[in-house]
Design an enzyme around this catalytic site. Structure first.
Site, mmCIF file in Angstrom:
data_model
loop_
_atom_site.group_PDB
_atom_site.id
_atom_site.type_symbol
_atom_site.label_atom_id
_atom_site.label_comp_id
_atom_site.label_asym_id
_atom_site.label_seq_id
_atom_site.Cartn_x
_atom_site.Cartn_y
_atom_site.Cartn_z
ATOM 1 N N GLN A 125 0.829 -1.208 0.000
ATOM 2 C CA GLN A 125 0.000 0.000 0.000
ATOM 3 C C GLN A 125 0.863 1.258 0.000
ATOM 4 O OE1 GLN A 125 -1.726 1.360 3.780
ATOM 5 N NE2 GLN A 125 -3.726 1.141 2.830
ATOM 6 N N SER A 160 4.710 -1.027 3.918
ATOM 7 C CA SER A 160 4.982 -2.325 4.553
ATOM 8 C C SER A 160 5.240 -3.404 3.511
ATOM 9 C CB SER A 160 3.797 -2.781 5.405
ATOM 10 O OG SER A 160 3.641 -1.940 6.502
ATOM 11 N N GLU A 244 -11.232 -3.806 8.307
ATOM 12 C CA GLU A 244 -9.879 -3.514 8.767
ATOM 13 C C GLU A 244 -9.902 -2.916 10.164
ATOM 14 O OE1 GLU A 244 -7.451 -0.882 6.559
ATOM 15 O OE2 GLU A 244 -6.698 -2.489 5.296
ATOM 16 N N SER A 372 -3.255 6.969 13.736
ATOM 17 C CA SER A 372 -2.672 7.046 15.083
ATOM 18 C C SER A 372 -3.761 7.242 16.144
ATOM 19 C CB SER A 372 -1.667 8.191 15.156
ATOM 20 O OG SER A 372 -2.369 9.413 15.232
ATOM 21 N N ASN A 373 -3.426 6.907 17.375
ATOM 22 C CA ASN A 373 -4.431 7.015 18.442
ATOM 23 C C ASN A 373 -4.869 8.455 18.687
ATOM 24 O OD1 ASN A 373 -4.198 4.270 18.603
ATOM 25 N ND2 ASN A 373 -4.210 4.237 20.841
ATOM 26 N N GLU A 374 -3.959 9.393 18.452
ATOM 27 C CA GLU A 374 -4.369 10.800 18.615
ATOM 28 C C GLU A 374 -5.450 11.129 17.586
ATOM 29 O OE1 GLU A 374 -1.198 9.813 18.448
ATOM 30 O OE2 GLU A 374 -0.418 10.334 20.425
HETATM 31 C C1 FAD Z 1 4.240 -0.561 11.365
HETATM 32 C C2 FAD Z 1 3.711 0.455 10.367
HETATM 33 C C3 FAD Z 1 3.316 0.024 9.118
HETATM 34 C C4 FAD Z 1 2.848 0.965 8.178
HETATM 35 N N1 FAD Z 1 2.504 0.513 6.914
HETATM 36 C C5 FAD Z 1 2.095 1.402 5.976
HETATM 37 C C6 FAD Z 1 1.816 0.975 4.632
HETATM 38 O O1 FAD Z 1 1.921 -0.212 4.293
HETATM 39 N N2 FAD Z 1 1.462 1.905 3.720
HETATM 40 C C7 FAD Z 1 1.328 3.217 4.041
HETATM 41 O O2 FAD Z 1 0.980 4.006 3.179
HETATM 42 N N3 FAD Z 1 1.616 3.671 5.301
HETATM 43 C C8 FAD Z 1 1.999 2.792 6.273
HETATM 44 N N4 FAD Z 1 2.294 3.220 7.555
HETATM 45 C C9 FAD Z 1 2.271 4.666 7.833
HETATM 46 C C10 FAD Z 1 1.163 5.086 8.783
HETATM 47 O O3 FAD Z 1 -0.070 5.112 8.126
HETATM 48 C C11 FAD Z 1 1.574 6.461 9.326
HETATM 49 O O4 FAD Z 1 2.756 6.283 10.107
HETATM 50 C C12 FAD Z 1 0.506 7.079 10.189
HETATM 51 O O5 FAD Z 1 -0.592 7.436 9.408
HETATM 52 C C13 FAD Z 1 1.049 8.345 10.926
HETATM 53 O O6 FAD Z 1 1.615 9.223 10.045
HETATM 54 P P1 FAD Z 1 3.093 9.816 10.257
HETATM 55 O O7 FAD Z 1 4.007 8.658 10.541
HETATM 56 O O8 FAD Z 1 3.409 10.676 9.100
HETATM 57 O O9 FAD Z 1 3.010 10.671 11.570
HETATM 58 P P2 FAD Z 1 2.452 12.158 11.685
HETATM 59 O O10 FAD Z 1 1.174 12.269 10.960
HETATM 60 O O11 FAD Z 1 3.550 13.113 11.342
HETATM 61 O O12 FAD Z 1 2.166 12.249 13.233
HETATM 62 C C14 FAD Z 1 3.183 12.444 14.212
HETATM 63 C C15 FAD Z 1 2.503 12.543 15.558
HETATM 64 O O13 FAD Z 1 1.623 13.669 15.594
HETATM 65 C C16 FAD Z 1 0.312 13.270 15.913
HETATM 66 N N5 FAD Z 1 -0.652 14.064 15.129
HETATM 67 C C17 FAD Z 1 -0.626 14.307 13.803
HETATM 68 N N6 FAD Z 1 -1.686 15.040 13.435
HETATM 69 C C18 FAD Z 1 -2.418 15.271 14.560
HETATM 70 C C19 FAD Z 1 -3.618 15.951 14.833
HETATM 71 N N7 FAD Z 1 -4.324 16.552 13.856
HETATM 72 N N8 FAD Z 1 -4.074 15.975 16.107
HETATM 73 C C20 FAD Z 1 -3.398 15.357 17.106
HETATM 74 N N9 FAD Z 1 -2.222 14.694 16.902
HETATM 75 C C21 FAD Z 1 -1.744 14.644 15.660
HETATM 76 C C22 FAD Z 1 0.232 11.809 15.517
HETATM 77 O O14 FAD Z 1 -0.759 11.125 16.231
HETATM 78 C C23 FAD Z 1 1.637 11.336 15.876
HETATM 79 O O15 FAD Z 1 1.710 11.034 17.244
HETATM 80 C C24 FAD Z 1 2.766 2.325 8.507
HETATM 81 C C25 FAD Z 1 3.176 2.744 9.786
HETATM 82 C C26 FAD Z 1 3.641 1.829 10.708
HETATM 83 C C27 FAD Z 1 4.093 2.321 12.060
#
Ligand code: FAD
Length: 389
Positions: A125, A160, A244, A372-374
């Site tokens: 994905q 992933s 999902e 994310s949980n947030e």
């Molecule tokens: C094990 C794993 C597998 C994954 N596999 C895939 C995959 O196969 N394909 C794919 O496309 N993606 C994948 N992901 C990516 C995943 O979808 C993103 O990591 C996730 O959506 C968070 O985005 P980010 O890492 O850019 O963090 P950010 O969006 O930059 O967030 C950083 C922090 O800020 C907080 N935050 C951000 N915005 C807000 C808000 N509006 N209010 C409050 N808090 C906020 C978040 O909760 C987090 O704690 C994977 C991630 C992991 C950890």
């Protein structure tokens, strides 16, 4: 293979059949593995499921699936988790397959679905980007029309198992300067053999390279590989997420961690310590609550009702309970808990083999992936509690 009507079976008969199949055929050394299973180790199991006609539990039988309804699917998943059957690289079946079925052209269905079922095509994905995770709609990887092809340029991250995949479903921007960010995004099917694609694996905390950065440098994708309408990929990509969301909230992972915690605590006589007993009891009751919450959503699915925004609560509670359990597991392991690999935490009469550090590591990203949980808390506050934004 003759089509079978699994849905008319009694739940208990179906459960027994699934259980027996897993117990007979699933490789012992791959039970309860604490990492994402790789294609090389899962392809024999996939072939076994394929022969049985069980690769795609919810796909309609017309496309080679089992055609299970929500209730039977929950039993199938429950038995998978009970026996510690790992998830193979199955995004073709769980995600893009159903999207192709719903939005794909007849040609896309005929070409991709059978190959995704047989394991010839393995999917990953390509949604997240370095600056677009939670705020996915801000993605910048773009596709521009050039004759019969779209030319993709940009960078994806956290994809992933991309290095196991033959194909990727990718969200790209096909129109700039739209009124809303969600507009102007399209979904494309990309063959990883296309020139211009570079993968760079990323190691996670546990030292496993389970995801990759994927670079697209003038990647020419035939325009027939667009799924659904141009510029409407956001809705397409977000469709069909309810299973999902429910799967991610299953209590099995925390329940398994609790079982390990209990085994170690018994072997080490920790229940004599009131402080430990207190913490253990809280966690055990939290898992009971989680089980009831999960069953409530399962009930909704079984009745054919769609899930609402309140399902976010399940993800929050599952992942945070799981993390608190693995925190305590690590703590009772004391200095040995921070050593890598499987170790015996039992006593002379009862050996208890646990990999505490990896259990701790694998629970960490649970509060990030799948939204994310947030972000789940934002959803709850906005759409369930209707708090002011
Ligand atoms: C094990 C794993 C597998 C994954 N596999 C895939 C995959 O196969 N394909 C794919 O496309 N993606 C994948 N992901 C990516 C995943 O979808 C993103 O990591 C996730 O959506 C968070 O985005 P980010 O890492 O850019 O963090 P950010 O969006 O930059 O967030 C950083 C922090 O800020 C907080 N935050 C951000 N915005 C807000 C808000 N509006 N209010 C409050 N808090 C906020 C978040 O909760 C987090 O704690 C994977 C991630 C992991 C950890």
């Amino acid at each position: 293979m003759a089509m079978r009507d699994y849905n008319s079976m009694l739940d208990e008969d179906f459960r027994q059949e699934v259980r027996q199949f897993f117990e007979t055929h699933y490789p012992d050394h791959l039970r309860y593995i604490l990492r994402r299973a790789r294609w090389a180790e899962m392809k024999q199991w996939w072939a076994c499921l394929y022969k049985q006609g069980w690769v795609a539990p919810v796909w309609p039988q017309e496309w080679g699936g089992m055609g299970l309804d929500a209730s039977k699917m929950m039993i199938y998943m429950d038995e998978m988790e009970r026996y510690g059957v790992a998830r193979p690289p199955d995004q073709g079946v769980t995600h893009i397959g159903p999207i192709i079925m719903k939005y794909g052209t007849p040609e896309q269905k005929a070409y991709y679905l059978p190959r995704s079922l047989s394991g010839e095509f393995i999917w990953c994905q390509g949604y997240s980007e370095p600056n677009s995770g939670s705020d996915l709609a801000s993605l910048r990887t773009k596709a521009e029309l050039d004759g019969d092809h779209y030319v993709i340029n940009g960078q994806k991250i956290w994809t992933s198992l991309a290095d196991d995949a033959t194909h990727c479903y990718v969200l790209v921007r096909t129109e700039q300067n739209t009124r809303k960010q969600q507009e102007g995004i399209s979904l494309f099917l990309v063959d990883f053999k296309t020139p211009g694609i570079t993968l760079r694996p990323i190691k996670n905390l546990a030292g496993h390279a389970e995801f990759c950065q994927v670079y697209y440098d003038n990647v020419r994708v035939p325009k027939e590989n667009l799924v659904g309408e141009l510029n409407k990929g956001w809705a397409t990509a977000k469709a069909l997420l309810s299973f999902e969301r429910l799967a991610i909230g299953s209590p099995r992972r925390p329940a398994y961690a609790l079982q390990r915690l209990e085994q170690v605590a018994r072997a080490r006589d920790l229940f004599a310590d009131p402080g430990f007993l207190d913490r253990f009891t809280v966690l055990k009751l939290d898992i009971e609550d989680l089980g009831s919450l999960y069953q409530r959503f399962v009930g909704q699915m079984k009745r054919g009702e769609s899930l609402g925004s309140d399902v976010s609560m399940l993800k929050i509670w599952t992942m945070e309970t799981w993390q608190r359990l693995t925190d305590l597991l690590l703590e009772i392991g004391a200095e040995e808990g921070v050593l890598e690999g499987v170790r015996d935490f039992g006593n002379e009469s009862t050996p208890v083999d646990v990999d505490m550090l990896t259990s701790y590591y694998v629970s960490r990203p649970g509060t990030i992936y799948g939204g994310s949980n947030e972000i789940q808390r934002n959803i709850m506050s906005r759409y369930v509690l209707k708090l002011p934004v």
